[in-house]
Design a protein around this motif. Sequence first.
Motif, PDB file in Angstrom:
ATOM      1  N   VAL A  24      38.587  13.438  71.843  1.00  0.00           N
ATOM      2  CA  VAL A  24      40.024  13.666  71.740  1.00  0.00           C
ATOM      3  C   VAL A  24      40.484  13.428  70.309  1.00  0.00           C
ATOM      4  CG1 VAL A  24      42.283  12.808  72.439  1.00  0.00           C
ATOM      5  CG2 VAL A  24      40.499  13.149  74.141  1.00  0.00           C
ATOM      6  N   THR A  44      45.389  24.056  72.417  1.00  0.00           N
ATOM      7  CA  THR A  44      44.599  22.836  72.309  1.00  0.00           C
ATOM      8  C   THR A  44      43.366  22.952  73.193  1.00  0.00           C
ATOM      9  OG1 THR A  44      46.592  21.572  71.916  1.00  0.00           O
ATOM     10  CG2 THR A  44      44.623  20.341  72.545  1.00  0.00           C
ATOM     11  N   LEU A  46      39.733  21.051  74.056  1.00  0.00           N
ATOM     12  CA  LEU A  46      38.816  19.931  73.896  1.00  0.00           C
ATOM     13  C   LEU A  46      37.481  20.304  74.521  1.00  0.00           C
ATOM     14  CD1 LEU A  46      41.161  16.959  74.866  1.00  0.00           C
ATOM     15  CD2 LEU A  46      40.745  17.943  72.616  1.00  0.00           C
ATOM     16  N   LEU A  69      43.875  15.136  77.561  1.00  0.00           N
ATOM     17  CA  LEU A  69      44.566  16.332  77.065  1.00  0.00           C
ATOM     18  C   LEU A  69      46.049  16.269  77.421  1.00  0.00           C
ATOM     19  CD1 LEU A  69      44.188  19.250  75.859  1.00  0.00           C
ATOM     20  CD2 LEU A  69      44.002  20.015  78.232  1.00  0.00           C
ATOM     21  N   VAL A  78      40.084  22.562  78.547  1.00  0.00           N
ATOM     22  CA  VAL A  78      38.902  21.729  78.354  1.00  0.00           C
ATOM     23  C   VAL A  78      37.691  22.617  78.583  1.00  0.00           C
ATOM     24  CG1 VAL A  78      37.558  19.767  79.201  1.00  0.00           C
ATOM     25  CG2 VAL A  78      40.049  19.601  79.058  1.00  0.00           C
TER      26      VAL A  78
END
Lengths: 259, 64
Positions: A24, A44, A46, A69, A78
Amino acid sequence: MPGRWARRSWRWSWSRLYETRAEVLLARRRRARTGRMGENMADTVLTVDARGDACPIPVVKTLKTLKALGALAGPGSVETLVDNEIAVANLTRMGEGKGCAVTSERLGEKEWRVTVTASAALAVSDAEAESATCEVPVPGAPSFSPAPRRVVVAITSECMGTGDDVLGRKLMGSFIYSLTQLDELPACVLLYNGGAHLSCEGSAALEDLRGLAASGVEVLTCGTCLDHYGIADTLAVGEVTNMYVIAQRLTGASLVVRP
Amino acid sequence: MSCEECCQRRGLGGRMIPVPGEVAAGCGLAWKTAPEAREELVAALEADGVPVEAMTVIELLEFR
């Protein structure tokens, strides 16, 4: 066991938690460097590397990262790298169960990327992440049934409880009878001090103790106690034992029951 | 317990057990004997003035 769900809970170690948090932080740094942080939260992404991890660790890792997240940026994705199709199926089931869009892509012979996209911050509790289980069975995987309990019953008196010894003897007889009716029989019944009388001739509990012994329950009576009461010749069920064995049985038990 | 004393004194078969869950949910003791011994048991208890709360026949079905 074929056909059984491979099921186990997974407790997080700090190292695993750190791994997720580290990713993260790396993602946060990446966003900061590229100046994209805050521009478009849906971008975003991850990444979780769960290759080499057995079920349910990929699911646990992904849930933890989805939680991070949500705390970090709200919506986003993700991406989880796994090395088996079972993990793909479990991740897909988990993601869809949480209302996320899930896509998977095969990257190599033993490499898949599963992308779980959340349109809003997801509520993932620690308990939920820690108790993730494998919904899809792993062929040939051992089942993770809990270790069998080893229940030891320590009978230290002819009476159950204190107050009225006549009642106490009846209660003890009822208790030993009730042992014979249990679905899960104890592994061992220890009889010492006054309890030694119960395994000797003339005891009303003999029939039940014999039944337990015939069912595989270890019935052990303290030899010192038999000698002390002068009833060693009348032992009628089970074996004579000594304090070493008594101590071993008591300390080796997962549960000691003393009525 | 008076039932046990009565039966043992008269040499009647049977034994004391906790009241089976099939009969009552509460705590208590019961005298267990074969259904065929019912008449003899009832006569003995009446003769000794032992009160009877209930008599129940439990059929055990083998299903395994």
